[in-house]
Write a protein that holds these residues in place. Structure first.
Motif, PDB file in Angstrom:
ATOM      1  N   VAL A 129      33.931  64.413  24.824  1.00  0.00           N
ATOM      2  CA  VAL A 129      33.815  63.636  23.588  1.00  0.00           C
ATOM      3  C   VAL A 129      34.578  62.324  23.731  1.00  0.00           C
ATOM      4  CG1 VAL A 129      34.479  63.566  21.147  1.00  0.00           C
ATOM      5  CG2 VAL A 129      33.431  65.632  22.086  1.00  0.00           C
ATOM      6  N   GLN A 130      35.794  62.388  24.278  1.00  0.00           N
ATOM      7  CA  GLN A 130      36.581  61.161  24.452  1.00  0.00           C
ATOM      8  C   GLN A 130      35.910  60.193  25.415  1.00  0.00           C
ATOM      9  OE1 GLN A 130      40.754  62.435  25.157  1.00  0.00           O
ATOM     10  NE2 GLN A 130      41.145  61.191  23.343  1.00  0.00           N
ATOM     11  N   LYS A 131      35.299  60.722  26.476  1.00  0.00           N
ATOM     12  CA  LYS A 131      34.593  59.863  27.424  1.00  0.00           C
ATOM     13  C   LYS A 131      33.400  59.200  26.741  1.00  0.00           C
ATOM     14  CE  LYS A 131      32.414  59.611  31.949  1.00  0.00           C
ATOM     15  NZ  LYS A 131      31.972  58.289  31.612  1.00  0.00           N
ATOM     16  N   GLY A 132      32.637  59.971  25.974  1.00  0.00           N
ATOM     17  CA  GLY A 132      31.500  59.414  25.240  1.00  0.00           C
ATOM     18  C   GLY A 132      31.937  58.346  24.249  1.00  0.00           C
ATOM     19  N   LEU A 133      33.058  58.587  23.567  1.00  0.00           N
ATOM     20  CA  LEU A 133      33.596  57.618  22.618  1.00  0.00           C
ATOM     21  C   LEU A 133      34.029  56.344  23.339  1.00  0.00           C
ATOM     22  CD1 LEU A 133      34.453  57.035  19.675  1.00  0.00           C
ATOM     23  CD2 LEU A 133      36.660  58.092  20.229  1.00  0.00           C
ATOM     24  N   SER A 134      34.677  56.481  24.488  1.00  0.00           N
ATOM     25  CA  SER A 134      35.103  55.313  25.277  1.00  0.00           C
ATOM     26  C   SER A 134      33.906  54.509  25.754  1.00  0.00           C
ATOM     27  CB  SER A 134      35.937  55.749  26.479  1.00  0.00           C
ATOM     28  OG  SER A 134      37.146  56.297  26.057  1.00  0.00           O
ATOM     29  N   ASP A 135      32.867  55.200  26.206  1.00  0.00           N
ATOM     30  CA  ASP A 135      31.642  54.509  26.650  1.00  0.00           C
ATOM     31  C   ASP A 135      31.013  53.741  25.491  1.00  0.00           C
ATOM     32  OD1 ASP A 135      32.083  55.597  29.134  1.00  0.00           O
ATOM     33  OD2 ASP A 135      30.510  57.138  28.969  1.00  0.00           O
ATOM     34  N   TYR A 136      30.990  54.367  24.316  1.00  0.00           N
ATOM     35  CA  TYR A 136      30.437  53.725  23.118  1.00  0.00           C
ATOM     36  C   TYR A 136      31.223  52.460  22.780  1.00  0.00           C
ATOM     37  CZ  TYR A 136      29.689  53.035  18.087  1.00  0.00           C
ATOM     38  OH  TYR A 136      29.433  52.505  16.855  1.00  0.00           O
ATOM     39  N   LEU A 137      32.561  52.552  22.846  1.00  0.00           N
ATOM     40  CA  LEU A 137      33.389  51.385  22.542  1.00  0.00           C
ATOM     41  C   LEU A 137      33.196  50.288  23.580  1.00  0.00           C
ATOM     42  CD1 LEU A 137      36.651  53.150  21.312  1.00  0.00           C
ATOM     43  CD2 LEU A 137      34.851  52.094  19.932  1.00  0.00           C
ATOM     44  N   GLU A 138      32.986  50.667  24.824  1.00  0.00           N
ATOM     45  CA  GLU A 138      32.719  49.671  25.876  1.00  0.00           C
ATOM     46  C   GLU A 138      31.420  48.916  25.599  1.00  0.00           C
ATOM     47  OE1 GLU A 138      34.455  48.307  28.480  1.00  0.00           O
ATOM     48  OE2 GLU A 138      36.046  49.421  27.470  1.00  0.00           O
ATOM     49  N   THR A 139      30.386  49.615  25.124  1.00  0.00           N
ATOM     50  CA  THR A 139      29.124  48.922  24.798  1.00  0.00           C
ATOM     51  C   THR A 139      29.349  47.933  23.656  1.00  0.00           C
ATOM     52  OG1 THR A 139      28.362  50.632  23.253  1.00  0.00           O
ATOM     53  CG2 THR A 139      27.655  50.835  25.550  1.00  0.00           C
ATOM     54  N   LYS A 140      30.180  48.293  22.692  1.00  0.00           N
ATOM     55  CA  LYS A 140      30.496  47.378  21.584  1.00  0.00           C
ATOM     56  C   LYS A 140      31.279  46.174  22.096  1.00  0.00           C
ATOM     57  CE  LYS A 140      28.526  49.645  18.357  1.00  0.00           C
ATOM     58  NZ  LYS A 140      27.279  49.144  17.806  1.00  0.00           N
ATOM     59  N   ARG A 141      32.173  46.405  23.049  1.00  0.00           N
ATOM     60  CA  ARG A 141      32.956  45.303  23.612  1.00  0.00           C
ATOM     61  C   ARG A 141      32.073  44.352  24.416  1.00  0.00           C
ATOM     62  NH1 ARG A 141      37.390  49.475  24.371  1.00  0.00           N
ATOM     63  NH2 ARG A 141      39.030  48.737  22.971  1.00  0.00           N
ATOM     64  N   SER A 142      31.093  44.899  25.097  1.00  0.00           N
ATOM     65  CA  SER A 142      30.218  44.038  25.907  1.00  0.00           C
ATOM     66  C   SER A 142      29.341  43.147  25.025  1.00  0.00           C
ATOM     67  CB  SER A 142      29.357  44.885  26.849  1.00  0.00           C
ATOM     68  OG  SER A 142      28.431  45.656  26.123  1.00  0.00           O
ATOM     69  N   VAL A 143      29.076  43.567  23.798  1.00  0.00           N
ATOM     70  CA  VAL A 143      28.276  42.768  22.870  1.00  0.00           C
ATOM     71  C   VAL A 143      29.105  41.628  22.290  1.00  0.00           C
ATOM     72  CG1 VAL A 143      27.092  42.846  20.635  1.00  0.00           C
ATOM     73  CG2 VAL A 143      26.751  44.680  22.278  1.00  0.00           C
ATOM     74  N   PHE A 144      30.363  41.902  22.020  1.00  0.00           N
ATOM     75  CA  PHE A 144      31.220  40.900  21.393  1.00  0.00           C
ATOM     76  C   PHE A 144      32.534  40.852  22.172  1.00  0.00           C
ATOM     77  CE2 PHE A 144      33.912  39.340  17.793  1.00  0.00           C
ATOM     78  CZ  PHE A 144      33.231  38.160  17.566  1.00  0.00           C
ATOM     79  N   ALA A 145      32.688  39.826  23.004  1.00  0.00           N
ATOM     80  CA  ALA A 145      33.783  39.753  23.979  1.00  0.00           C
ATOM     81  C   ALA A 145      35.178  39.826  23.355  1.00  0.00           C
ATOM     82  CB  ALA A 145      33.654  38.478  24.810  1.00  0.00           C
TER      83      ALA A 145
END
Length: 180
Positions: A150-166
């Motif tokens: 779950v934590q890995k999935g959450l981290s991946d999700y946050l990374e996708t959000k970071r890639s959209v808005f630097a």
């Protein structure tokens, strides 16, 4: 020495305290239990090497097994509790569950098991009785694996959000979650 150790465990109770408005609780006061546990494991292992252990060998081995099992259960319990406490407020949000359905389902599975374990611990709060369970240890280990996923999935999700808005790269995960 075995009788004395067994006597010391009689008053030892699991301290389950309510956690926020979740309807469940958390384990506290583990440091005292761990101190006695470490002391007794060391003492038991010393007794195991005694030349005079013959008549008590089975009892000593059973006591050592019990203490090691309790130690493993408490260690796994604290690891799961740490992760559960971090993830519980996050997955309380309907939005996060909608964005991460697989992780939400895994967290829900762990949450259900957590609530059952806490309920049973309240009903049987004797440390040695409740924590001497291979089944409980297995459940906590499975929960630990699921929470890591779950934590890995959450981290991946946050990374996708970071890639959209630097600018999100300058925020911690907690800050980013509160914004999202």
């Amino acid at each position: 020495a075995l009788n004395k150790m067994e006597k010391e465990w009689e008053p030892m109770q699991l301290q389950i305290h309510p956690y926020r408005e979740t309807g469940t609780g958390v384990l506290k006061g583990v440091d005292d239990i761990n101190a006695i546990l470490d002391e007794h494991i060391t003492m038991t292992q010393t007794i195991m090497f005694s030349a005079f252990k013959g008549p008590f060998e089975d009892r000593i081995e059973e006591w050592n097994r019990k203490l090691c099992c309790v130690s493993d259960v408490l260690e796994a319990w604290i690891a799961v509790q740490r992760n559960w406490l971090y993830l519980q407020p996050i997955f309380e949000s309907a939005d996060i569950n909608r964005q991460l359905p697989a992780e939400g389902k895994k967290f829900s599975t762990v949450d259900k098991g957590w609530r059952q374990a806490i309920t049973h611990a309240k009903q049987n709060s004797q440390v040695l009785e409740y924590c001497d369970s291979d089944k409980l240890l297995e459940r906590f280990k499975e929960s630990e694996i699921l929470l890591d996923q779950v934590q890995k999935g959450l981290s991946d999700y946050l990374e996708t959000k970071r890639s959209v808005f630097a600018r999100f790269y300058f925020l911690s995960n907690d800050e980013l979650l509160s914004i999202l």
